[in-house]
Design a protein around this motif. Sequence first.
Motif: not given
Length: 424
Positions: A287-295
């Motif tokens: 993601g940007p700052r935070g918001g990294d994702e597992l989909n």
Amino acid sequence: MKRIRAALSLALALGMMAGGQTARAQDAPAGERAAAPPPGFRTVALGDGPWTVETEMATLHVERVGDTLDHPWSLAFLPDGGMLVTERPGRLRIIRDGQLDPQPIAGLPAIFAFGLAGLMDVALHPDFAENGLIYFSYSKPHPDAGDKPGVNADTALAVARAHWDGGHQLSNVEDIFVAAPWYGSEVPERCCGQGPAFGSYGGRIAFGPDGFLYVTSGDRNYGEMVQDQSNDFGKILRLTDDGKPAPGNPFAGQEGWQDTIWSTGHRNPLGLYFDPLTGKLWETEFGPRGGDELNLIEKGVNYGWMDVTQGHHYNGEAAKGIRAVDGMKDPAFAFGPPSINPGNIAVYHGAAFPGWEGDLLMPAMSKSLVRMEVNANGAVTAMETMLEGLEQRLRDVKIAPDGTVYVLTDETEGALLKITPAAE
């Protein structure tokens, strides 16, 4: 090792474990990057090992395999028990019997290797034992860029196919896919403090159980392009083994849509893995700052970027939506803030660590290997972080046929790590 239960707010707790940093130095916009990485991003020399690591389900024996590698990005197991390993600066290496062949494989095309760009993933054709075909992804300089393209050159994500006979030379090398459009020489004004054009290529490739090739294509830090479905930015693509649109793609023939698209709405997808037992397709992305994702990837689904994110844009600008937006699918899990910076993903099936059966393993640039327990619906119910004591950025994870786990460190003096149960 640290363990967090879902009821304790996994996102916040895991973000705190990652050291309190809000973004990677490399991932920040060019104007915000410091001359040297901040203390939280510096790494110490790995050392020779081996190491014993206590985790909840097992005691791990961790050892180095082969010699030093320069920012290794991906590995692929060979039928003879050896491995192919990519180095981001543009080298394809062979490891056999635990030894790194000092001679790289020749025949790679021109590669734009700058910052996080370079040689990325490698995969074998499902019929490699018969046809000798390998596939690799890389950042490709425009043909007009010259012998030494600069930082502002037009580049594109490319996937190439080549024949390899096990020696030190590729043959019949050809690009089967080049993402459109070329980008880099002219960077328009963009919102949200996005980073430079030489980042966010994506670049993971994986053959599915259907025999087709799946490719993650990043947004190139030009997020406004992603919800335009006439280009390849921020998409997962599904191709035949010679690069054509695979039959059955969800948007084939629809006006304004690329007929290679399998899913859309991705930022910088750097993990892609088919669970061999369930057929489920897992993906990880920055993601940007935070918001990294597992989909959990589904056919024809829009995952929201850049209209929807649970992270924070670099300039503090609010996203249009955070979650539960009509027409967009939320991630199976969102990390942070701060960012955990996910690498590849794998589902563990093997005899070496029976307590991990069915769990997700995810290396992270925040210097940990994350194990996630998931339920039948793909929801994360618990997790633990491992290997923090090595203080290494981790890029890729692969599970060998015998259940041994291999991890690549994303360092200038990088390493291939082999993880087995510690002797009792």
